[in-house]
Design a protein around this motif. Structure first.
Motif, short mmCIF file in Angstrom:
data_model
loop_
_atom_site.label_atom_id
_atom_site.label_comp_id
_atom_site.label_asym_id
_atom_site.label_seq_id
_atom_site.Cartn_x
_atom_site.Cartn_y
_atom_site.Cartn_z
N ALA A 82 0.92 -1.24 -0.30
CA ALA A 82 0.43 0.46 0.47
C ALA A 82 1.02 0.77 -0.19
CB ALA A 82 -0.84 -0.23 1.28
N GLY A 83 1.98 0.74 0.27
CA GLY A 83 3.55 1.93 -0.25
C GLY A 83 3.70 3.10 1.33
N ALA A 84 3.15 2.01 2.52
CA ALA A 84 4.23 2.51 3.99
C ALA A 84 5.33 2.71 3.77
CB ALA A 84 3.86 1.15 5.16
N GLN A 85 6.26 2.93 4.17
CA GLN A 85 8.19 3.85 4.41
C GLN A 85 8.33 2.87 5.62
OE1 GLN A 85 6.00 7.64 2.69
NE2 GLN A 85 7.96 7.86 1.56
N PHE A 86 7.53 3.35 6.99
CA PHE A 86 8.45 2.52 7.09
C PHE A 86 7.34 1.14 8.37
CE2 PHE A 86 7.06 6.58 9.09
CZ PHE A 86 5.86 5.82 10.65
N LEU A 87 7.56 0.66 10.08
CA LEU A 87 6.26 -0.15 9.75
C LEU A 87 6.69 -0.81 11.85
CD1 LEU A 87 7.36 -3.14 7.55
CD2 LEU A 87 5.10 -1.97 7.34
N VAL A 88 5.61 -0.26 12.36
CA VAL A 88 5.60 -0.31 13.55
C VAL A 88 4.83 -1.55 13.93
CG1 VAL A 88 5.59 1.46 15.69
CG2 VAL A 88 5.63 2.25 12.89
N SER A 89 5.52 -2.97 15.35
CA SER A 89 4.48 -3.41 15.84
C SER A 89 4.28 -3.40 17.25
CB SER A 89 5.36 -4.39 15.55
OG SER A 89 6.70 -5.01 16.40
N PRO A 90 3.29 -2.95 17.82
CA PRO A 90 3.27 -2.79 19.50
C PRO A 90 4.18 -3.53 20.55
CG PRO A 90 1.82 -3.81 17.94
CD PRO A 90 2.12 -3.86 17.15
N GLY A 91 4.21 -5.14 19.75
CA GLY A 91 5.49 -5.77 20.29
C GLY A 91 5.92 -6.22 19.32
N VAL A 92 7.13 -7.89 19.53
CA VAL A 92 7.25 -8.49 18.97
C VAL A 92 7.89 -9.71 19.24
CG1 VAL A 92 9.70 -7.87 19.09
CG2 VAL A 92 8.96 -7.99 16.45
N THR A 93 7.71 -10.61 18.35
CA THR A 93 7.50 -11.98 18.55
C THR A 93 9.05 -12.59 17.38
OG1 THR A 93 6.63 -12.93 16.75
CG2 THR A 93 5.50 -12.88 18.61
N ALA A 94 10.03 -13.74 17.63
CA ALA A 94 10.83 -14.00 17.12
C ALA A 94 10.53 -14.01 15.24
CB ALA A 94 11.21 -15.43 17.38
N SER A 95 9.45 -14.39 15.22
CA SER A 95 8.81 -14.39 13.94
C SER A 95 8.82 -13.56 12.96
CB SER A 95 7.59 -16.00 13.39
OG SER A 95 6.95 -15.37 14.31
N LEU A 96 7.83 -12.50 13.94
CA LEU A 96 7.86 -11.91 13.26
C LEU A 96 9.12 -10.87 12.66
CD1 LEU A 96 5.52 -9.45 12.47
CD2 LEU A 96 5.41 -8.55 14.48
N LEU A 97 9.75 -10.41 14.36
CA LEU A 97 10.68 -9.78 13.72
C LEU A 97 11.73 -10.25 12.19
CD1 LEU A 97 12.21 -6.83 14.46
CD2 LEU A 97 13.54 -8.40 15.93
N ASP A 98 12.08 -11.45 12.46
CA ASP A 98 12.72 -12.18 10.90
C ASP A 98 11.43 -11.86 9.60
OD1 ASP A 98 14.13 -13.80 12.89
OD2 ASP A 98 12.58 -15.76 12.74
N HIS A 99 10.42 -11.69 9.63
CA HIS A 99 9.75 -11.49 8.74
C HIS A 99 9.83 -10.07 8.26
CE1 HIS A 99 6.55 -11.62 5.49
NE2 HIS A 99 6.21 -10.66 5.26
N LEU A 100 9.45 -8.91 9.36
CA LEU A 100 10.14 -7.63 9.17
C LEU A 100 11.42 -7.02 8.53
CD1 LEU A 100 8.28 -6.32 12.62
CD2 LEU A 100 7.08 -6.50 9.71
N LEU A 101 11.98 -8.43 9.06
CA LEU A 101 13.59 -7.46 8.26
C LEU A 101 13.76 -8.00 7.05
CD1 LEU A 101 16.17 -8.25 11.57
CD2 LEU A 101 15.21 -6.43 11.10
N THR A 102 13.44 -8.87 6.37
CA THR A 102 13.50 -9.37 5.19
C THR A 102 12.90 -8.01 3.99
OG1 THR A 102 11.25 -10.14 4.86
CG2 THR A 102 13.15 -11.99 6.08
N LEU A 103 12.28 -7.18 5.09
CA LEU A 103 11.25 -5.63 4.13
C LEU A 103 11.77 -4.53 3.36
CD1 LEU A 103 7.85 -6.52 5.86
CD2 LEU A 103 9.06 -7.89 3.62
N GLY A 104 12.64 -4.77 3.92
CA GLY A 104 13.76 -3.96 3.44
C GLY A 104 13.14 -2.27 3.50
N LEU A 105 12.69 -2.23 4.81
CA LEU A 105 12.02 -1.16 5.42
C LEU A 105 12.65 -0.21 7.21
CD1 LEU A 105 8.55 -0.70 4.21
CD2 LEU A 105 10.29 0.42 3.14
N PRO A 106 12.33 0.46 7.04
CA PRO A 106 13.08 1.24 8.62
C PRO A 106 11.56 0.15 9.38
CG PRO A 106 12.92 2.65 7.11
CD PRO A 106 12.85 1.53 6.39
N VAL A 107 12.30 -0.11 10.85
CA VAL A 107 11.31 -1.34 11.55
C VAL A 107 11.37 -0.58 12.78
CG1 VAL A 107 10.84 -3.88 12.04
CG2 VAL A 107 11.27 -3.22 10.10
N LEU A 108 10.70 -0.73 13.18
CA LEU A 108 9.93 -0.30 14.37
C LEU A 108 9.73 -1.41 16.04
CD1 LEU A 108 9.72 3.68 15.06
CD2 LEU A 108 11.78 2.81 16.18
#
Length: 212
Positions: A82-108
């Protein structure tokens, strides 16, 4: 670049925005930009959130728009599409963080304990969302974390207000806060964009210097 340290430098306040009606998306973003705010965390809490995110990404280029309340890999993928330029999660699990780190966007990733901070730091990230900031311990808690882990930077969100923001922002490990007070529901529903612009302008002065 997955680390979001640069994202935390855009504004002393990252508006945490929930939009129920996509027709409000562009006016809200423009009102914030008119007040000097150049960033939005748009929460994925409504069925139409991705539509609103895409509208802002396409029609308000002056705004850095990110997706908040990312709970699953599927949500993250949809937000990126949809065009997000960064991603924010309220908490994080190992599997979610694994996936977020594959996307190439800044992650919080969201953290609330020292152990969670250390786990995220082990993955190479030095910028995190501290949530829920008020219930989790507030400025005193972040000050305590800063002693043994001074290199991590936080965006505290959850229970932060215009009144409490300065207590967070005076900490060396807090370059910005997240807050929903810049876009009150009453102002959005009544199309009172001037009120949002005024609140945004007030927020830009929290560090003692106007932005924008």
């Amino acid at each position: 670049m997955a680390d979001a340290t640069s994202v935390l430098q855009v504004s002393p306040v990252i508006p945490v925005v929930t939009i129920d009606d996509p027709r409000h998306a562009v006016p809200v973003a423009k009102a914030l930009a008119d007040g000097g705010i150049r960033i939005i965390e748009l929460t994925l809490r409504t069925d139409s959130a991705l539509t609103s995110l895409a509208l802002i990404a396409n029609e308000v280029p002056d705004i850095l728009v990110g997706a908040g309340t990312v709970l699953t890999a599927a949500q993250a993928d949809a937000a990126v599409s949809a065009g997000a330029q960064f991603l924010v999660s309220p908490g994080v699990t190992a599997s979610l963080l694994d996936h977020l780190l594959t996307l190439g966007l800044p992650v919080l990733p969201g953290v609330a304990t020292v152990g969670e901070v250390m786990a995220v730091q082990e993955r190479g990230l030095a910028a995190m969302k501290f949530f829920p900031a008020g219930p989790a311990g507030g400025p005193a808690y972040l000050a305590a974390i800063g002693a043994p882990i001074p290199q991590v930077r936080f965006c505290p969100t959850g229970g932060v207000s215009l009144a409490s923001a300065p207590d967070y922002l005076k900490l060396p490990n807090v370059p910005c806060v997240g807050g929903s007070w810049l876009t009150p529901r009453s102002a959005v529903e009544s199309d009172d964009w001037s009120q949002i612009t005024a609140l945004a302008r007030q927020a830009t002065e929290l560090l003692g210097r106007p932005l924008g």
